[in-house]
Scaffold this motif. Structure first.
Motif, short mmCIF file in Angstrom:
data_model
loop_
_atom_site.label_atom_id
_atom_site.label_comp_id
_atom_site.label_asym_id
_atom_site.label_seq_id
_atom_site.Cartn_x
_atom_site.Cartn_y
_atom_site.Cartn_z
N UNK A 100 0.70 -1.16 -0.05
CA UNK A 100 0.03 -0.13 0.11
C UNK A 100 0.72 1.18 0.09
N UNK A 101 0.33 2.27 0.09
CA UNK A 101 1.09 3.56 0.03
C UNK A 101 2.00 3.85 1.19
N UNK A 102 1.98 3.48 2.13
CA UNK A 102 3.08 3.40 3.43
C UNK A 102 4.25 2.65 2.73
N UNK A 103 3.87 1.63 2.50
CA UNK A 103 5.10 0.55 1.79
C UNK A 103 5.65 1.25 0.62
N UNK A 105 5.91 4.48 -0.03
CA UNK A 105 6.60 5.58 0.40
C UNK A 105 8.04 5.06 1.22
N UNK A 106 7.90 4.18 1.90
CA UNK A 106 9.01 3.53 2.67
C UNK A 106 10.18 3.21 1.52
N UNK A 107 9.75 2.23 0.30
CA UNK A 107 10.57 2.00 -0.57
C UNK A 107 11.22 3.33 -1.45
N UNK A 108 10.46 4.21 -1.60
CA UNK A 108 11.06 5.48 -2.37
C UNK A 108 11.87 6.12 -1.52
N UNK A 109 11.53 6.20 0.05
CA UNK A 109 12.65 6.82 0.78
C UNK A 109 13.94 6.16 0.77
N UNK A 110 13.97 4.88 0.73
CA UNK A 110 15.32 3.97 0.77
C UNK A 110 16.18 4.43 -0.32
N UNK A 111 15.34 4.24 -1.58
CA UNK A 111 15.86 4.14 -2.87
C UNK A 111 16.42 5.42 -3.37
N UNK A 112 15.53 6.67 -2.99
CA UNK A 112 15.87 7.95 -3.39
C UNK A 112 16.71 8.66 -2.44
N UNK A 180 3.53 -8.66 -6.95
CA UNK A 180 3.88 -7.62 -6.04
C UNK A 180 5.34 -6.49 -6.73
N UNK A 181 6.07 -7.46 -7.32
CA UNK A 181 7.36 -6.59 -8.15
C UNK A 181 6.49 -5.57 -9.15
N UNK A 182 5.79 -6.15 -9.90
CA UNK A 182 4.95 -5.39 -10.97
C UNK A 182 4.20 -4.10 -10.06
N UNK A 183 3.74 -4.43 -9.12
CA UNK A 183 2.91 -3.41 -8.28
C UNK A 183 3.85 -2.12 -7.68
N UNK A 184 5.06 -2.73 -7.41
CA UNK A 184 5.92 -1.71 -6.59
C UNK A 184 6.32 -0.87 -7.90
N UNK A 185 6.53 -1.20 -9.24
CA UNK A 185 7.00 -0.45 -10.38
C UNK A 185 5.82 0.35 -11.00
#
Ligand SMILES: [Zn+2]
Length: 240
Positions: A100-103, A105-112, A180-185
């Protein structure tokens, strides 16, 4: 994304420099993860980066080399199954690795912000969230409370499994990991842009509870997880 405060403080020049180095190395990050899993499976874990000295060393900032988007299952502790320690993995866990959105956002935080070069979706055999979604779909009943949100997030994977003629639970799990991989992207243009520019890769792996082994089932860019990455030429723990 503006520069939010980080758990380890604001990114400074050195952090940006570190990020530039780390961001060029998704393949090396994946090799380090698989090497750690092999140590865990073989019964020879080194438990790197878990001592008091390292705890103090990373107190001022973090540079995790992988994001783990994993199932919350209590048998799926990322630092244990990948034989890593403090500061190594940025871990986001939900039942059934629903994103979901918080997940996101957490991924984007780590990556960016942290410059983490690898995102791993970590699922496993006999996943209870997938089983719950399957039962809900089969019986037409809604689970109580917020569990419904988890089930609803897994249902697209069940429909995809039906379309592909897959009906065994572990086959459905593999499809759900790929989904889930596709959803993230798809849901995160920020992550997709990092991948398109070669700064990050996304891999879905399936973990076997009894054997402890992870196996890649999906990767973007395609073929990434099957790259012949040399793991014996340098000590992956010392190099981390
Ligand atoms: Zn699970």
């Amino acid at each position: 994304m503006s520069r939010p405060g980080t758990p380890g403080g604001q990114p400074g020049p050195q952090r940006i420099a570190d990020r530039a180095v780390a961001a060029s190395e998704p393949a090396r990050a994946y090799a380090e993860l698989t090497a750690g899993n092999q140590r865990f499976v073989s019964g020879a874990p080194r438990h790197p980066n878990q001592d008091a000295g390292h705890r103090a060393a990373v107190a001022d900032g973090q540079h995790p080399f992988a994001v783990i988007v994993g199932c919350s299952d209590s048998r799926l502790a990322a630092e244990i199954i990948f034989d890593r320690g403090l500061g190594d993995l940025f871990v986001v866990r939900t039942a059934g690795h629903t994103a979901g959105p918080e997940v996101l956002g957490s991924v984007e935080y780590a990556v960016t912000v942290l410059g983490t070069p690898l995102v791993v979706v970590l699922g496993h055999d006999s996943c209870g969230a997938v089983q719950a979604a399957r039962e809900s779909s089969a019986t037409g009943t809604q689970p109580p409370g917020h569990l419904r949100a988890v089930v609803d997030a897994v249902l697209p994977s069940l429909r995809r499994a039906e379309t592909e003629g897959v009906d065994d639970i572990d086959g459905i799990v593999d499809i759900h990991i790929a989904q889930t991989v596709e959803t993230l992207l798809r849901q995160s243009p920020v992550l997709a842009a990092e991948v398109a520019q070669g700064r990050c890769a996304v891999v879905g792996v399936s973990y076997r509870l009894a054997a402890g082994v992870v196996r890649p089932v999906a990767a973007v860019p395609a073929g990434f997880a099957t790259l012949d990455v040399p793991t014996g030429s340098a000590d992956p723990v010392a190099a981390a």
